[in-house]
Write a protein that holds these residues in place. Structure first.
Motif, short mmCIF file in Angstrom:
data_model
loop_
_atom_site.label_atom_id
_atom_site.label_comp_id
_atom_site.label_asym_id
_atom_site.label_seq_id
_atom_site.Cartn_x
_atom_site.Cartn_y
_atom_site.Cartn_z
N GLY A 60 9.91 -3.65 -10.81
CA GLY A 60 9.42 -4.95 -10.38
C GLY A 60 10.30 -5.59 -9.32
O GLY A 60 9.83 -6.41 -8.52
N LEU A 61 11.59 -5.20 -9.29
CA LEU A 61 12.50 -5.79 -8.32
C LEU A 61 12.29 -5.23 -6.91
O LEU A 61 12.91 -5.71 -5.96
N ILE A 62 11.42 -4.23 -6.77
CA ILE A 62 11.03 -3.77 -5.44
C ILE A 62 10.40 -4.92 -4.67
O ILE A 62 10.58 -5.07 -3.46
N LEU A 63 9.68 -5.76 -5.40
CA LEU A 63 9.04 -6.93 -4.77
C LEU A 63 10.11 -7.91 -4.26
O LEU A 63 9.90 -8.57 -3.23
N PHE A 64 11.22 -8.00 -4.95
CA PHE A 64 12.32 -8.85 -4.48
C PHE A 64 12.88 -8.31 -3.18
O PHE A 64 13.24 -9.08 -2.27
#
Length: 225
Positions: A60-64
């Protein structure tokens, strides 16, 4: 190079960035327990299975990473502030390298901390409301920390996939976000493509590395205002 990276941090809306990453951390902290309890209880069969689930959750931190690309690259183009950076007595390749290193370090450290917070929260909640069979072994702990390092590197690399085409060439905010969401979810749907998740992740990492290389290599030409 370190001074340039510090400058990138100073140029950001720091409160907004910190607030954003805290929201990610809070959500990710409770995701493994939620998924095991409500969606995929078979990941609660052992801590080894829960560790595997957590690796995909941290994607999910790929979006960050995509969000930082928007703020460090795209916003500067749209606000015309990047012209000031181009006025520095340094090459654009060095400038872009500093920007990439800044995003890399930020995403990597943010993911490391997310792994630690998520692992600790999952363990403590499991002690109060048992949802995972058994207790973590020394091997499980070693596997978790290994997964944390490798997973953080994976998230960092994949997060750069939108950089070259959408971030520097097209300078498009929405497509960058959509690309980040798509790459974040792709390993979860690898079975529909009759591919192993490990193969998909490896391919995405290669694409991320190529995007970084292309961005720095063509900084003098594609990086024009």
């Amino acid at each position: 190079m370190f001074k340039l990276m510090r400058l990138e941090w100073k140029k950001l809306n720091q409160r907004s960035v910190i607030g954003e990453i805290i929201i990610y951390w809070v959500i990710l902290m409770f995701c493994p327990v939620f998924f095991i309890k409500m969606v995929m209880p078979f990941f609660g069969e052992s801590y080894a299975a829960a560790i595997e689930l957590n690796l995909y959750i941290q994607m999910g931190l790929i979006l960050f990473g995509g969000s930082l690309i928007n703020q460090v690259f795209i916003d500067e183009y749209k606000n015309k502030t990047i012209s000031l950076s181009f006025g520095y007595p340094i090459s654009r390749k060095k400038l872009f390298t500093a920007k990439v290193l800044f995003i890399s370090l930020f995403v990597f450290l943010a993911t490391i901390l997310a792994f630690l917070l998520t692992g600790l929260t999952t363990y403590l909640l499991d002690q109060v409301f048992p949802i995972i069979n058994g207790q973590p072994t020394g091997s499980d702990v070693a596997t978790y920390f290994s997964s944390m390092i490798i997973g953080s590197l994976i998230v960092t690399l994949i997060g750069f996939i939108p950089l070259f085409f959408f971030g520097i060439w097209k300078r498009a905010t929405v497509p960058t976000v959509i690309c980040s969401i798509a790459t974040m979810q792709l390993p979860n749907f690898s079975s529909l493509l009759y591919l192993k998740p490990e193969f998909v992740i490896a391919l995405l990492c290669i694409l991320g590395a190529l995007s970084i290389y292309s961005s720095i290599k063509t900084a003098e030409s594609v990086g024009e205002i």
